[in-house]
Design a protein around this motif. Structure first.
Motif, PDB file in Angstrom:
ATOM      1  N   MET A  63       0.847  -1.166   0.000  1.00  0.00           N
ATOM      2  CA  MET A  63       0.000   0.000   0.000  1.00  0.00           C
ATOM      3  C   MET A  63       0.899   1.237   0.000  1.00  0.00           C
ATOM      4  O   MET A  63       1.864   1.299   0.751  1.00  0.00           O
ATOM      5  CB  MET A  63      -0.905   0.005   1.219  1.00  0.00           C
ATOM      6  CG  MET A  63      -1.845   1.195   1.232  1.00  0.00           C
ATOM      7  SD  MET A  63      -3.109   1.116   2.504  1.00  0.00           S
ATOM      8  CE  MET A  63      -4.036  -0.273   1.926  1.00  0.00           C
ATOM      9  N   SER A  64       0.553   2.168  -0.844  1.00  0.00           N
ATOM     10  CA  SER A  64       1.319   3.402  -0.922  1.00  0.00           C
ATOM     11  C   SER A  64       1.006   4.264   0.294  1.00  0.00           C
ATOM     12  O   SER A  64      -0.150   4.458   0.650  1.00  0.00           O
ATOM     13  CB  SER A  64       0.951   4.150  -2.199  1.00  0.00           C
ATOM     14  OG  SER A  64       1.576   5.404  -2.233  1.00  0.00           O
ATOM     15  N   LYS A  65       2.057   4.786   0.937  1.00  0.00           N
ATOM     16  CA  LYS A  65       1.819   5.647   2.104  1.00  0.00           C
ATOM     17  C   LYS A  65       2.303   7.073   1.866  1.00  0.00           C
ATOM     18  O   LYS A  65       2.278   7.886   2.780  1.00  0.00           O
ATOM     19  CB  LYS A  65       2.438   5.054   3.365  1.00  0.00           C
ATOM     20  CG  LYS A  65       3.935   4.941   3.377  1.00  0.00           C
ATOM     21  CD  LYS A  65       4.389   4.360   4.711  1.00  0.00           C
ATOM     22  CE  LYS A  65       5.894   4.411   4.822  1.00  0.00           C
ATOM     23  NZ  LYS A  65       6.378   3.911   6.094  1.00  0.00           N
ATOM     24  N   ALA A  66       2.724   7.381   0.629  1.00  0.00           N
ATOM     25  CA  ALA A  66       3.162   8.735   0.304  1.00  0.00           C
ATOM     26  C   ALA A  66       2.949   8.991  -1.181  1.00  0.00           C
ATOM     27  O   ALA A  66       2.953   8.073  -1.992  1.00  0.00           O
ATOM     28  CB  ALA A  66       4.630   8.923   0.656  1.00  0.00           C
ATOM     29  N   GLY A  67       2.744  10.246  -1.505  1.00  0.00           N
ATOM     30  CA  GLY A  67       2.566  10.632  -2.900  1.00  0.00           C
ATOM     31  C   GLY A  67       1.106  10.803  -3.266  1.00  0.00           C
ATOM     32  O   GLY A  67       0.213  10.639  -2.429  1.00  0.00           O
ATOM     33  N   HIS A  68       0.864  11.119  -4.529  1.00  0.00           N
ATOM     34  CA  HIS A  68      -0.511  11.354  -4.970  1.00  0.00           C
ATOM     35  C   HIS A  68      -1.348  10.083  -4.970  1.00  0.00           C
ATOM     36  O   HIS A  68      -2.565  10.145  -5.004  1.00  0.00           O
ATOM     37  CB  HIS A  68      -0.521  11.995  -6.366  1.00  0.00           C
ATOM     38  CG  HIS A  68      -0.108  11.061  -7.453  1.00  0.00           C
ATOM     39  ND1 HIS A  68       1.224  10.812  -7.746  1.00  0.00           N
ATOM     40  CD2 HIS A  68      -0.835  10.297  -8.294  1.00  0.00           C
ATOM     41  CE1 HIS A  68       1.278   9.941  -8.735  1.00  0.00           C
ATOM     42  NE2 HIS A  68       0.048   9.615  -9.086  1.00  0.00           N
ATOM     43  N   ASP A  69      -0.701   8.927  -4.907  1.00  0.00           N
ATOM     44  CA  ASP A  69      -1.405   7.645  -4.886  1.00  0.00           C
ATOM     45  C   ASP A  69      -1.520   7.057  -3.475  1.00  0.00           C
ATOM     46  O   ASP A  69      -1.770   5.871  -3.316  1.00  0.00           O
ATOM     47  CB  ASP A  69      -0.698   6.655  -5.804  1.00  0.00           C
ATOM     48  CG  ASP A  69       0.729   6.362  -5.372  1.00  0.00           C
ATOM     49  OD1 ASP A  69       1.294   7.156  -4.584  1.00  0.00           O
ATOM     50  OD2 ASP A  69       1.280   5.351  -5.824  1.00  0.00           O
ATOM     51  N   LYS A  70      -1.374   7.896  -2.472  1.00  0.00           N
ATOM     52  CA  LYS A  70      -1.430   7.458  -1.072  1.00  0.00           C
ATOM     53  C   LYS A  70      -2.693   6.636  -0.825  1.00  0.00           C
ATOM     54  O   LYS A  70      -3.792   7.024  -1.209  1.00  0.00           O
ATOM     55  CB  LYS A  70      -1.409   8.675  -0.152  1.00  0.00           C
ATOM     56  CG  LYS A  70      -1.386   8.342   1.312  1.00  0.00           C
ATOM     57  CD  LYS A  70      -1.286   9.596   2.154  1.00  0.00           C
ATOM     58  CE  LYS A  70      -1.257   9.257   3.619  1.00  0.00           C
ATOM     59  NZ  LYS A  70      -1.125  10.453   4.443  1.00  0.00           N
ATOM     60  N   GLY A  71      -2.523   5.479  -0.186  1.00  0.00           N
ATOM     61  CA  GLY A  71      -3.652   4.616   0.137  1.00  0.00           C
ATOM     62  C   GLY A  71      -3.995   3.608  -0.948  1.00  0.00           C
ATOM     63  O   GLY A  71      -4.851   2.765  -0.753  1.00  0.00           O
ATOM     64  N   THR A  72      -3.316   3.671  -2.076  1.00  0.00           N
ATOM     65  CA  THR A  72      -3.578   2.748  -3.180  1.00  0.00           C
ATOM     66  C   THR A  72      -2.887   1.421  -2.925  1.00  0.00           C
ATOM     67  O   THR A  72      -1.745   1.378  -2.502  1.00  0.00           O
ATOM     68  CB  THR A  72      -3.088   3.344  -4.511  1.00  0.00           C
ATOM     69  OG1 THR A  72      -3.695   4.609  -4.712  1.00  0.00           O
ATOM     70  CG2 THR A  72      -3.423   2.430  -5.675  1.00  0.00           C
ATOM     71  N   LEU A  73      -3.602   0.352  -3.198  1.00  0.00           N
ATOM     72  CA  LEU A  73      -3.071  -0.991  -3.009  1.00  0.00           C
ATOM     73  C   LEU A  73      -2.459  -1.470  -4.321  1.00  0.00           C
ATOM     74  O   LEU A  73      -3.068  -1.343  -5.383  1.00  0.00           O
ATOM     75  CB  LEU A  73      -4.196  -1.918  -2.580  1.00  0.00           C
ATOM     76  CG  LEU A  73      -3.830  -3.255  -1.973  1.00  0.00           C
ATOM     77  CD1 LEU A  73      -2.978  -3.072  -0.730  1.00  0.00           C
ATOM     78  CD2 LEU A  73      -5.077  -4.020  -1.619  1.00  0.00           C
ATOM     79  N   TYR A  74      -1.250  -1.976  -4.259  1.00  0.00           N
ATOM     80  CA  TYR A  74      -0.523  -2.479  -5.422  1.00  0.00           C
ATOM     81  C   TYR A  74       0.002  -3.876  -5.133  1.00  0.00           C
ATOM     82  O   TYR A  74       0.083  -4.297  -3.982  1.00  0.00           O
ATOM     83  CB  TYR A  74       0.695  -1.604  -5.718  1.00  0.00           C
ATOM     84  CG  TYR A  74       0.401  -0.217  -6.212  1.00  0.00           C
ATOM     85  CD1 TYR A  74       0.070   0.015  -7.526  1.00  0.00           C
ATOM     86  CD2 TYR A  74       0.504   0.868  -5.353  1.00  0.00           C
ATOM     87  CE1 TYR A  74      -0.169   1.298  -7.989  1.00  0.00           C
ATOM     88  CE2 TYR A  74       0.266   2.152  -5.797  1.00  0.00           C
ATOM     89  CZ  TYR A  74      -0.071   2.362  -7.123  1.00  0.00           C
ATOM     90  OH  TYR A  74      -0.306   3.637  -7.582  1.00  0.00           O
ATOM     91  N   VAL A  75       0.413  -4.551  -6.191  1.00  0.00           N
ATOM     92  CA  VAL A  75       1.130  -5.816  -6.081  1.00  0.00           C
ATOM     93  C   VAL A  75       2.574  -5.534  -6.485  1.00  0.00           C
ATOM     94  O   VAL A  75       2.825  -4.885  -7.501  1.00  0.00           O
ATOM     95  CB  VAL A  75       0.515  -6.884  -7.014  1.00  0.00           C
ATOM     96  CG1 VAL A  75       1.372  -8.136  -7.051  1.00  0.00           C
ATOM     97  CG2 VAL A  75      -0.900  -7.225  -6.575  1.00  0.00           C
ATOM     98  N   ILE A  76       3.515  -5.995  -5.678  1.00  0.00           N
ATOM     99  CA  ILE A  76       4.928  -5.826  -6.009  1.00  0.00           C
ATOM    100  C   ILE A  76       5.281  -6.871  -7.067  1.00  0.00           C
ATOM    101  O   ILE A  76       5.184  -8.061  -6.821  1.00  0.00           O
ATOM    102  CB  ILE A  76       5.827  -5.998  -4.770  1.00  0.00           C
ATOM    103  CG1 ILE A  76       5.501  -4.928  -3.727  1.00  0.00           C
ATOM    104  CG2 ILE A  76       7.297  -5.946  -5.170  1.00  0.00           C
ATOM    105  CD1 ILE A  76       6.228  -5.089  -2.411  1.00  0.00           C
ATOM    106  N   VAL A  77       5.676  -6.383  -8.251  1.00  0.00           N
ATOM    107  CA  VAL A  77       6.007  -7.295  -9.345  1.00  0.00           C
ATOM    108  C   VAL A  77       7.511  -7.474  -9.514  1.00  0.00           C
ATOM    109  O   VAL A  77       7.958  -8.424 -10.147  1.00  0.00           O
ATOM    110  CB  VAL A  77       5.359  -6.849 -10.667  1.00  0.00           C
ATOM    111  CG1 VAL A  77       3.842  -6.936 -10.569  1.00  0.00           C
ATOM    112  CG2 VAL A  77       5.775  -5.447 -11.062  1.00  0.00           C
TER     113      VAL A  77
END
Length: 82
Positions: free
Chosen positions: A1-15
């Motif tokens: 989960m992003s905790k900084a930047g304009h995408d804060k709170g977005t869930l991602y998969v580490i590829v």
């Protein structure tokens, strides 16, 4: 989960990852072929893997489809909501 930047709170998969950065995909805007590069200090790892097949493919360096990533994120969000 992003905790900084304009995408804060977005869930991602580490590829992919290296010493300083991780490469993230959400299966929509950031695909597996052009992932988002983000500093490790700007993410909050969520130690969960809801799709074992997806984890195995990523670990082995196999091709992953965007639908698989979207499904895994949706599945994770569903388990949190319950």
């Amino acid at each position: 989960m992003s905790k900084a930047g304009h995408d804060k709170g977005t869930l991602y998969v580490i590829v992919a990852e290296d010493r300083k950065y991780v490469f993230l995909s959400d299966g929509k805007l950031k695909s597996v072929t052009s992932p988002k590069k983000k500093s490790r200090k700007h993410i909050q790892p969520v130690n969960a893997c809801v799709e074992t097949g997806l984890c195995e493919k990523l670990m082995q360096g196999q091709m992953v489809q965007p639908e698989q990533i979207r499904f895994a994120i949706r599945q994770f969000n569903t388990t949190i909501d319950q």
